[in-house]
Design an enzyme around this catalytic site. Structure first.
Site, PDB file in Angstrom:
ATOM      1  CD  GLU A  65     -52.016  -9.570  22.704  1.00 32.15           C
ATOM      2  OE1 GLU A  65     -50.789  -9.771  22.777  1.00 32.15           O
ATOM      3  OE2 GLU A  65     -52.514  -8.631  22.027  1.00 32.15           O
ATOM      4  CD  GLU A  86     -47.837 -12.482  20.713  1.00 31.33           C
ATOM      5  OE1 GLU A  86     -48.886 -11.808  20.648  1.00 31.33           O
ATOM      6  OE2 GLU A  86     -47.782 -13.593  21.283  1.00 31.33           O
TER       7      GLU A  86
END
Length: 229
Positions: A65, A86
């Site tokens: 990210e 994730e």
């Protein structure tokens, strides 16, 4: 320019052993009014300066990210590994990769990265557009320094104004991102995620282990392992 002194990791991922309440309760007093992590990423993307990530180790989850929030990404051909892990752990990504990846690589490839939770080495990351390019390890320092110095030598106003107009058509509205972060926190508490995370921690997640070094392959068998099959 952002890099890491750790040869194995650029930025591993969010510390999932940290009490979520401590992170959730962090003050939202930054300029965007969002959670500090989202605020930092949004401000980095829209800053009137040029940010470059030099990835020579693993950048997964929050590490990915951060890299995606930078303006440019250059990866070691031999050592870089990028991933959004994730979903493989039963979680929803919270730092905005759903809002950044489609602009970089298109919807289909973004969904592949997000939903399959696979590791991308430097060569494949370049082919997909996850990074600008992959550079041989022996050459990456000189390459990134050269391009950074070249950009830094140009007029600062011209750089900032040009970047601003690119941002207008390539960055999602950051007000979309808090809902995904809220979903991340809800997903952390779900039974399936707790089971997978518990098994992964038992197997070596959060330590310098084969789980962390070879996460993509590990996640392929995690559901069966965590279910006792």
């Amino acid at each position: 320019m952002f890099d890491s002194a750790d040869p194995d990791f650029f930025l591993a991922h969010y510390d999932i052993t940290w009490d979520p309440a401590d992170t959730i309760s962090m003050p939202t007093d930054g300029p965007t009014g969002m959670h500090p992590w989202l605020d930092a990423l949004a401000r980095l993307s829209r800053a009137p300066v040029v940010s470059i990530a030099k990835v020579q180790g693993r950048a997964r989850g929050a590490g990915s990210e951060f890299v995606l929030a930078c303006d440019m990404r250059f990866a070691s051909h031999e050592r870089a590994v990028l991933a959004q892990l994730e979903v493989g752990l039963g979680l929803v990504p919270g730092g905005g990769p759903m809002h950044r990846l489609p602009y970089l690589i298109g919807r289909g490839r973004a969904l592949e990265i997000l939903l399959a939770s696979n590791d991308f080495n430097g060569e494949l990351a370049e082919r997909y557009g996850y990074v600008n390019r992959a550079v041989p390890e022996a050459e990456i320092d000189e390459f990134v320094d050269t391009i950074a110095d070249r950009i830094a030598s140009f007029d600062k106003s011209a750089l900032a104004e040009t970047k601003h107009h690119v941002d207008e058509v390539t960055l999602a509205d950051y007000s979309l991102m808090p809902a995904a972060l809220d979903e991340f926190w809800r997903s952390v508490a779900r039974e399936g995620a707790l089971r997978r995370l518990g098994q992964a921690i038992k197997d070596g997640l959060q330590s310098r282990s084969e789980v962390e070094l070879d996460m993509g392959n590990y996640l392929a068998g995690l559901d069966a392992a965590s279910s006792g099959k």
